[in-house]
Design an enzyme around this catalytic site. Sequence first.
Site, PDB file in Angstrom:
ATOM      1  N   HIS A 183       9.008   0.751   3.351  1.00  0.00           N
ATOM      2  CA  HIS A 183       9.992   0.751   4.437  1.00  0.00           C
ATOM      3  C   HIS A 183      10.926  -0.441   4.258  1.00  0.00           C
ATOM      4  O   HIS A 183      10.826  -1.173   3.266  1.00  0.00           O
ATOM      5  CB  HIS A 183       9.295   0.729   5.799  1.00  0.00           C
ATOM      6  N   MET A 215       0.841  -1.190   0.000  1.00  0.00           N
ATOM      7  CA  MET A 215       0.000   0.000   0.000  1.00  0.00           C
ATOM      8  C   MET A 215       0.881   1.246   0.000  1.00  0.00           C
ATOM      9  O   MET A 215       0.458   2.318   0.420  1.00  0.00           O
ATOM     10  CB  MET A 215      -0.942   0.002   1.206  1.00  0.00           C
ATOM     11  N   GLN A 263      -9.181  -2.320   3.126  1.00  0.00           N
ATOM     12  CA  GLN A 263      -8.328  -2.804   4.200  1.00  0.00           C
ATOM     13  C   GLN A 263      -8.402  -1.938   5.457  1.00  0.00           C
ATOM     14  O   GLN A 263      -7.689  -2.177   6.419  1.00  0.00           O
ATOM     15  CB  GLN A 263      -6.879  -2.883   3.714  1.00  0.00           C
ATOM     16  N   GLY A 311      11.078  -3.332   5.523  1.00  0.00           N
ATOM     17  CA  GLY A 311      10.412  -4.626   5.355  1.00  0.00           C
ATOM     18  C   GLY A 311       9.988  -4.851   3.915  1.00  0.00           C
ATOM     19  O   GLY A 311      10.132  -5.958   3.378  1.00  0.00           O
ATOM     20  N   HIS A 312       9.454  -3.817   3.284  1.00  0.00           N
ATOM     21  CA  HIS A 312       9.095  -3.931   1.873  1.00  0.00           C
ATOM     22  C   HIS A 312      10.331  -4.193   1.018  1.00  0.00           C
ATOM     23  O   HIS A 312      10.307  -5.017   0.102  1.00  0.00           O
ATOM     24  CB  HIS A 312       8.419  -2.642   1.370  1.00  0.00           C
TER      25      HIS A 312
END
Length: 127
Positions: free
Chosen positions: A41, A37, A68, A43-44
């Site tokens: 960050h 979305m 969501q 993690g992405h």
Amino acid sequence: MTTSSQRIETASNIVELRLRVRLWRAKGARVALVPTMGALHAGHMALVRAAKERADKVVVSIFVNPAQFAPHEDFARYPRDLAADRAKLEAEGGADLIYAPDMRVMYPEGHATQISVDGPKIGRAHV
């Protein structure tokens, strides 16, 4: 894995996305999707690196999906900065295409979703 920055193209509708993926697959490429979305960050970026290890081409989708969000959550305030997300992906390397549809593409006028699941009913014995 940091590579030299290069401009990542963007597909904004399903026709553009399917065309690009079809061309890659016609050349034998394996294609991975990292759905997000936005507001990317670390993690992405780890997911993009993992996708690139497993596939030849990586598509990162960026779509803030209103479905969501719960009624008490503020969909309107969710951060949206495609330029910043693109810059992160270009600096990181690994992504080959950004799929960034708008609301009309994802939820066209008159859209409806129906899910039918066939098979055994949970909790019932089948003989």
